[in-house]
Design an enzyme around this catalytic site. Sequence first.
Site, PDB file in Angstrom:
ATOM      1  N   THR A 126       0.712  -1.163  -0.059  1.00  0.00           N
ATOM      2  CA  THR A 126       0.029   0.170   0.129  1.00  0.00           C
ATOM      3  C   THR A 126       0.847   1.290  -0.083  1.00  0.00           C
ATOM      4  OG1 THR A 126      -1.453   1.294   1.385  1.00  0.00           O
ATOM      5  CG2 THR A 126      -0.102  -0.394   2.471  1.00  0.00           C
ATOM      6  N   ASP A 127       0.279   2.397  -0.447  1.00  0.00           N
ATOM      7  CA  ASP A 127       1.063   3.638  -0.476  1.00  0.00           C
ATOM      8  C   ASP A 127       1.319   4.125   0.922  1.00  0.00           C
ATOM      9  OD1 ASP A 127      -1.574   4.426  -0.129  1.00  0.00           O
ATOM     10  OD2 ASP A 127      -1.805   5.973  -1.473  1.00  0.00           O
ATOM     11  N   GLU A 128       0.511   3.483   1.857  1.00  0.00           N
ATOM     12  CA  GLU A 128       0.306   3.987   3.200  1.00  0.00           C
ATOM     13  C   GLU A 128       1.864   3.841   3.944  1.00  0.00           C
ATOM     14  OE1 GLU A 128      -2.716   3.930   5.821  1.00  0.00           O
ATOM     15  OE2 GLU A 128      -4.360   3.635   4.250  1.00  0.00           O
ATOM     16  N   TYR A 151      -1.302   0.022  11.252  1.00  0.00           N
ATOM     17  CA  TYR A 151      -1.502  -0.798   9.992  1.00  0.00           C
ATOM     18  C   TYR A 151      -0.375  -0.592   8.911  1.00  0.00           C
ATOM     19  CZ  TYR A 151      -3.224  -1.569   5.092  1.00  0.00           C
ATOM     20  OH  TYR A 151      -3.235  -1.835   3.905  1.00  0.00           O
ATOM     21  N   LYS A 155       2.395  -3.248   7.561  1.00  0.00           N
ATOM     22  CA  LYS A 155       2.590  -3.583   6.087  1.00  0.00           C
ATOM     23  C   LYS A 155       3.897  -3.203   5.561  1.00  0.00           C
ATOM     24  CE  LYS A 155       0.032  -4.438   3.261  1.00  0.00           C
ATOM     25  NZ  LYS A 155      -0.671  -5.856   2.704  1.00  0.00           N
TER      26      LYS A 155
HETATM   27  P1  NAD Z   1      -9.937  -7.112   3.188  1.00  0.00           P
HETATM   28  O1  NAD Z   1      -9.928  -6.762   4.754  1.00  0.00           O
HETATM   29  O2  NAD Z   1     -11.156  -6.901   2.630  1.00  0.00           O
HETATM   30  O3  NAD Z   1      -9.690  -8.454   3.193  1.00  0.00           O
HETATM   31  C1  NAD Z   1      -8.775  -9.161   3.615  1.00  0.00           C
HETATM   32  C2  NAD Z   1      -8.818 -10.668   3.584  1.00  0.00           C
HETATM   33  O4  NAD Z   1      -7.837 -11.503   4.016  1.00  0.00           O
HETATM   34  C3  NAD Z   1     -10.050 -11.115   4.215  1.00  0.00           C
HETATM   35  O5  NAD Z   1     -11.010 -12.075   3.417  1.00  0.00           O
HETATM   36  C4  NAD Z   1      -9.839 -11.980   5.433  1.00  0.00           C
HETATM   37  O6  NAD Z   1     -10.548 -12.909   5.868  1.00  0.00           O
HETATM   38  C5  NAD Z   1      -8.197 -12.539   4.901  1.00  0.00           C
HETATM   39  N1  NAD Z   1      -7.387 -12.533   6.083  1.00  0.00           N
HETATM   40  C6  NAD Z   1      -7.260 -11.708   7.079  1.00  0.00           C
HETATM   41  N2  NAD Z   1      -6.223 -12.287   7.946  1.00  0.00           N
HETATM   42  C7  NAD Z   1      -5.876 -13.702   7.224  1.00  0.00           C
HETATM   43  C8  NAD Z   1      -4.999 -14.597   7.852  1.00  0.00           C
HETATM   44  N3  NAD Z   1      -4.417 -14.687   8.883  1.00  0.00           N
HETATM   45  N4  NAD Z   1      -4.804 -15.886   7.033  1.00  0.00           N
HETATM   46  C9  NAD Z   1      -5.843 -15.783   5.715  1.00  0.00           C
HETATM   47  N5  NAD Z   1      -6.571 -14.971   5.383  1.00  0.00           N
HETATM   48  C10 NAD Z   1      -6.685 -13.813   6.273  1.00  0.00           C
HETATM   49  O7  NAD Z   1      -8.634  -6.220   2.517  1.00  0.00           O
HETATM   50  P2  NAD Z   1      -8.585  -5.482   1.215  1.00  0.00           P
HETATM   51  O8  NAD Z   1      -9.189  -4.157   1.088  1.00  0.00           O
HETATM   52  O9  NAD Z   1      -9.123  -6.484   0.158  1.00  0.00           O
HETATM   53  O10 NAD Z   1      -6.844  -5.562   0.966  1.00  0.00           O
HETATM   54  C11 NAD Z   1      -6.575  -6.850   0.705  1.00  0.00           C
HETATM   55  C12 NAD Z   1      -4.741  -6.313   0.257  1.00  0.00           C
HETATM   56  O11 NAD Z   1      -4.640  -5.301  -0.395  1.00  0.00           O
HETATM   57  C13 NAD Z   1      -4.283  -5.959   1.943  1.00  0.00           C
HETATM   58  O12 NAD Z   1      -2.882  -6.719   1.943  1.00  0.00           O
HETATM   59  C14 NAD Z   1      -4.180  -4.277   2.039  1.00  0.00           C
HETATM   60  O13 NAD Z   1      -3.199  -4.296   2.630  1.00  0.00           O
HETATM   61  C15 NAD Z   1      -3.899  -4.253   0.389  1.00  0.00           C
HETATM   62  N6  NAD Z   1      -4.350  -2.795  -0.089  1.00  0.00           N
HETATM   63  C16 NAD Z   1      -5.697  -2.584   0.202  1.00  0.00           C
HETATM   64  C17 NAD Z   1      -5.881  -1.120  -0.177  1.00  0.00           C
HETATM   65  C18 NAD Z   1      -7.516  -0.952  -0.156  1.00  0.00           C
HETATM   66  O14 NAD Z   1      -7.615   0.340  -0.414  1.00  0.00           O
HETATM   67  N7  NAD Z   1      -8.208  -1.544   0.505  1.00  0.00           N
HETATM   68  C19 NAD Z   1      -5.126  -0.400  -0.920  1.00  0.00           C
HETATM   69  C20 NAD Z   1      -3.772  -0.746  -1.110  1.00  0.00           C
HETATM   70  C21 NAD Z   1      -3.270  -2.214  -0.845  1.00  0.00           C
HETATM   71  P1  TYD Z   2     -10.240   4.584   4.681  1.00  0.00           P
HETATM   72  O1  TYD Z   2     -11.134   4.170   3.782  1.00  0.00           O
HETATM   73  O2  TYD Z   2     -10.231   4.021   6.179  1.00  0.00           O
HETATM   74  O3  TYD Z   2      -8.755   4.413   4.131  1.00  0.00           O
HETATM   75  P2  TYD Z   2      -7.250   4.939   4.720  1.00  0.00           P
HETATM   76  O4  TYD Z   2      -7.236   5.054   6.031  1.00  0.00           O
HETATM   77  O5  TYD Z   2      -6.453   3.258   4.569  1.00  0.00           O
HETATM   78  O6  TYD Z   2      -6.834   5.640   3.806  1.00  0.00           O
HETATM   79  O7  TYD Z   2     -10.325   6.201   4.674  1.00  0.00           O
HETATM   80  C1  TYD Z   2      -9.830   6.906   3.734  1.00  0.00           C
HETATM   81  C2  TYD Z   2     -10.009   8.234   4.337  1.00  0.00           C
HETATM   82  O8  TYD Z   2     -11.256   8.934   4.818  1.00  0.00           O
HETATM   83  C3  TYD Z   2      -9.080   8.785   5.122  1.00  0.00           C
HETATM   84  O9  TYD Z   2      -8.570  10.047   5.117  1.00  0.00           O
HETATM   85  C4  TYD Z   2     -10.008   8.589   6.799  1.00  0.00           C
HETATM   86  C5  TYD Z   2     -11.523   9.095   5.987  1.00  0.00           C
HETATM   87  N1  TYD Z   2     -12.543   8.546   6.643  1.00  0.00           N
HETATM   88  C6  TYD Z   2     -13.563   9.728   7.034  1.00  0.00           C
HETATM   89  O10 TYD Z   2     -13.536  10.813   7.067  1.00  0.00           O
HETATM   90  N2  TYD Z   2     -14.720   8.882   7.899  1.00  0.00           N
HETATM   91  C7  TYD Z   2     -14.903   7.506   7.807  1.00  0.00           C
HETATM   92  O11 TYD Z   2     -15.900   7.144   8.329  1.00  0.00           O
HETATM   93  C8  TYD Z   2     -13.527   6.507   7.412  1.00  0.00           C
HETATM   94  C9  TYD Z   2     -13.830   5.172   7.614  1.00  0.00           C
HETATM   95  C10 TYD Z   2     -12.786   7.478   6.785  1.00  0.00           C
END
Ligand code: NAD
Ligand code: TYD
Length: 342
Positions: A126-128, A151, A155
Amino acid sequence: MKLLVTGGAGFIGSNFARYILANHPDDSVVNLDALTYAGNLENLADVQDNPRYTFIHGDITSHRDISKAFREHPIDVIVNFAAESHVDRSLHMGPRAFIQTNILGTQLLLDAARKHKIQRFLQVSTDEVYGSLGPAGAFTEETPLQPNNPYAATKAGADCMVRAATHSHGLDCVITRCSNNFGPYQFPEKLIPLMISTALEDKPLPVYGDGLHVRDWIYVADHCAGIDAALRKGKSGEVYNLGGNYDVPNIQIVKGILKILSKPESLITFVKDRPGHDRRYAMNSSKAQHELGWKPAHHFEDALKTTVEWYVGHPAWWQRIRSGEYREAYEKLYGWRNEQCR
Ligand code: NAD
Ligand code: TYD
């Protein structure tokens, strides 16, 4: 190619599994997922009978569960999505599960990758991990890792272990770092699905602080295409940034959702800010563009409309999550932000 997709029952993993099955007729997917609160087999109900798809209920922090996957399937590559993925949970429920899954779990997968001599390990990051930007500029792959919340720190820790596996042991690894995703099947704890589902219930939309924090948004299908390109064309040991070229303040996203739903802006409620809230993220993805031939194909406005329509069309999917047990956990998690700031 046989892909071990971990976390495939979550938001991005399920979209990715579907993407692979649809775009690569010779590939098959083994989905290893622990089904935590964020994992949902309904996300892949449409492919569950596909002979090229297998689900294994297992945990990446369990050596036994990973071994079972390798014993039963000749795995060629691992794509690691499995993670605890929500910043607010890492802040308010503690980092333990994040450290276990995101760092230890990744390491156990790297160990298995070495043992079984797989072709490639792709870490979905992630970019975070880069921390927060000032008013100008964008993250490149050379930006130092400066994670600011638990988090992001886990990562970044995982990324370092992946890097070490390549440098110390010669394991073929690629890391992708993506910006904020949105699209169908996203758990309604993240900004966009939370705002859509809350607005559909005509409840107040909790915007943190002044609402001027900036995120770069990418449609999940574009992220899946970027991971696929990095998996097939990326160079071992390299990192690729994947961004949507759409970095805007949160308040603009929330107003956009209300407009699509024809709901009033009076639903917006400014609440207490997230502690240590990163002010701005923006991505420079020119390396992925040049080396992988990838760029996002979807326009933000169209993709947001598609996403809103998906939530409108699938009330049972998110209403079940927003009721019952999850509701109680949510109240516990978000007690801190009930305080309004204006
Ligand atoms: P999510 O929380 O929707 O899904 C996570 C999945 O991982 C779930 O199905 C959960 O059951 C499974 N999981 C959790 N712990 C586990 C374990 N110990 N063993 C096996 N499975 C397990 O997450 P997401 O938003 O789909 O993100 C997926 C990946 O992409 C993550 O690694 C996250 O860091 C990365 N990512 C997410 C975003 C975003 O905007 N959501 C952006 C950049 C990178
Ligand atoms: P989020 O979807 O939790 O992703 P991330 O923290 O990984 O970027 O949040 C996206 C942005 O939205 C972040 O700046 C926090 C803000 N946010 C709110 O303002 N209200 C909310 O209820 C949530 C969940 C996030």
